[in-house]
Design a protein around this motif. Sequence first.
Motif, PDB file in Angstrom:
ATOM      1  N   UNK A 124       0.784  -1.231   0.000  1.00  0.00           N
ATOM      2  CA  UNK A 124       0.000   0.000   0.000  1.00  0.00           C
ATOM      3  C   UNK A 124       0.813   1.277   0.000  1.00  0.00           C
ATOM      4  N   UNK A 125       2.133   1.169   0.124  1.00  0.00           N
ATOM      5  CA  UNK A 125       2.966   2.361   0.109  1.00  0.00           C
ATOM      6  C   UNK A 125       2.895   3.109  -1.207  1.00  0.00           C
ATOM      7  N   UNK A 126       2.866   2.370  -2.311  1.00  0.00           N
ATOM      8  CA  UNK A 126       2.824   3.012  -3.626  1.00  0.00           C
ATOM      9  C   UNK A 126       1.554   3.841  -3.800  1.00  0.00           C
ATOM     10  N   UNK A 127       0.431   3.324  -3.320  1.00  0.00           N
ATOM     11  CA  UNK A 127      -0.827   4.068  -3.439  1.00  0.00           C
ATOM     12  C   UNK A 127      -0.752   5.398  -2.684  1.00  0.00           C
ATOM     13  N   UNK A 128      -0.084   5.401  -1.532  1.00  0.00           N
ATOM     14  CA  UNK A 128       0.111   6.646  -0.782  1.00  0.00           C
ATOM     15  C   UNK A 128       0.970   7.624  -1.576  1.00  0.00           C
ATOM     16  N   UNK A 129       2.008   7.090  -2.231  1.00  0.00           N
ATOM     17  CA  UNK A 129       2.883   7.957  -3.026  1.00  0.00           C
ATOM     18  C   UNK A 129       2.159   8.478  -4.273  1.00  0.00           C
ATOM     19  N   UNK A 130       1.266   7.681  -4.834  1.00  0.00           N
ATOM     20  CA  UNK A 130       0.442   8.164  -5.952  1.00  0.00           C
ATOM     21  C   UNK A 130      -0.326   9.416  -5.541  1.00  0.00           C
ATOM     22  N   UNK A 131      -0.887   9.374  -4.347  1.00  0.00           N
ATOM     23  CA  UNK A 131      -1.644  10.520  -3.835  1.00  0.00           C
ATOM     24  C   UNK A 131      -0.740  11.730  -3.654  1.00  0.00           C
TER      25      UNK A 131
END
Length: 334
Positions: A124-131
Motif C-alpha cells: 500500500x505504500x505506492x498508493x500513498x505515493x500516488x496521492x
Amino acid sequence: MKFNSLKRAFASVVMGAALPSMLFASPAQAEEILKAVSAFPKPLAFTQSFLGYVDLVNERGKGVVQIQHIGGPEVFPSSQQVAAVERGIVDIHYGPAGYHLGSMPEADAWLGSTITAAEGRKNGGFALMEKAFKDRLGVKLMAHIDSGIKFHIYTIGEPQKRVDGSVDLTGKRLRTSPVYKSFFEALDAIPVSAPVPDIYTGLERNVFDGAGWPIVAIQDLSWDKFLKYRVDPGFLQTDLSIVMSPAKWDSLSPEAQKILQDAAIEYEQKSYDQFQTIIAATDTKVQEDGMTIVRLEGKAANDYLDKAYDAVWNRMKASNSPLYEELKKAYYQR
C-alpha cells in the motif's frame, strides 16, 4: 447493354446498403506517440535503465502506443521537467523524486525506504505515493523503478576513523543534493550544492573534498579519476520515478493505459534485478581500478545508518505531512 445496366444497378444497391455503416463507423484508433524526458544524460546507467522501460512499452504497444525519448537536461533543466509534464508540454518524466522535496516532502519515504519498490506496491505504500505525486506535483505516478541502489560517500583523500570506529568527516566539503544534505550536516561535514554536470570540474579544481552518489555510475561520469575512497555501508536508496501527465493519461485508450501500466509494474522488479547485477560488477571494477573501501563495522556502522535514516524521516515529520505515519509504516522496516 442489359448486362452492364444490371451490374450498375447491383453496385448501386450494394453501395447504398454499405453507406450508412461507412458514414457512422468510428475511425481506426491512431497510434499514440508520447514524448518523454529524463533527468540525467542518455549515457548514464540510470537513463539507460529508463530506456529499458521505453523499449518494453514500444515492443508491446506497436500500433497502439509508443514512447519517444526526446532527451535529458539539455531539453529541459532537470528541476523543471516535472512542471513540464504537469503543464502537458511533455508527456512522461523519469528522475529522482527527491529533486522536488521542497514541494513534496513525501519523497523522503522512498529515500528512507528499507524495502523494494515491488514490496511497497504490495503493502500500500505506492498508493500513498500516488496521492502525494498527484496532490503535490499534479502528475500521475506510474512507477518507482531502479530501487534498491544505495548511496555512498566518496572522498578524494583517505577519511580518518575515530577511536570508536566512526568516520571523521568534520569540515569536509562534500558535494550534496537535497536528498542527503541533512545527513552530511549530522556528520559535521560541509554540504556543497552543485548540479551533476558541474561536479567533474568541481572535483578537478578541489571545490569538493568528496561527493555523495549512488554506488553505480561513478565510472560513467569519470569521477573515479578523483574519488579514490568510498565509505561503506551504503545508506538510504534511490527514489527514481516515472510520472505522466494526467490529462494525457486520461486521453489514452484503455488498451494503451494497460500496456503502459503493466510494463511499469513489471519493470519495477526487472530494473531492481538488473541493478543488483550492475552493483556487484561495479563494486568489483572500482576496487580493481584502485578505489579503497573504508568500511564501518558494528556499532559505528549502525550509528552511521541511524543518522542517515533519522535525517530523512525526521525531515518529513517536521514538514507535517499528513501521510508521514502511514508512509513510515509502509516503507521503513529496519
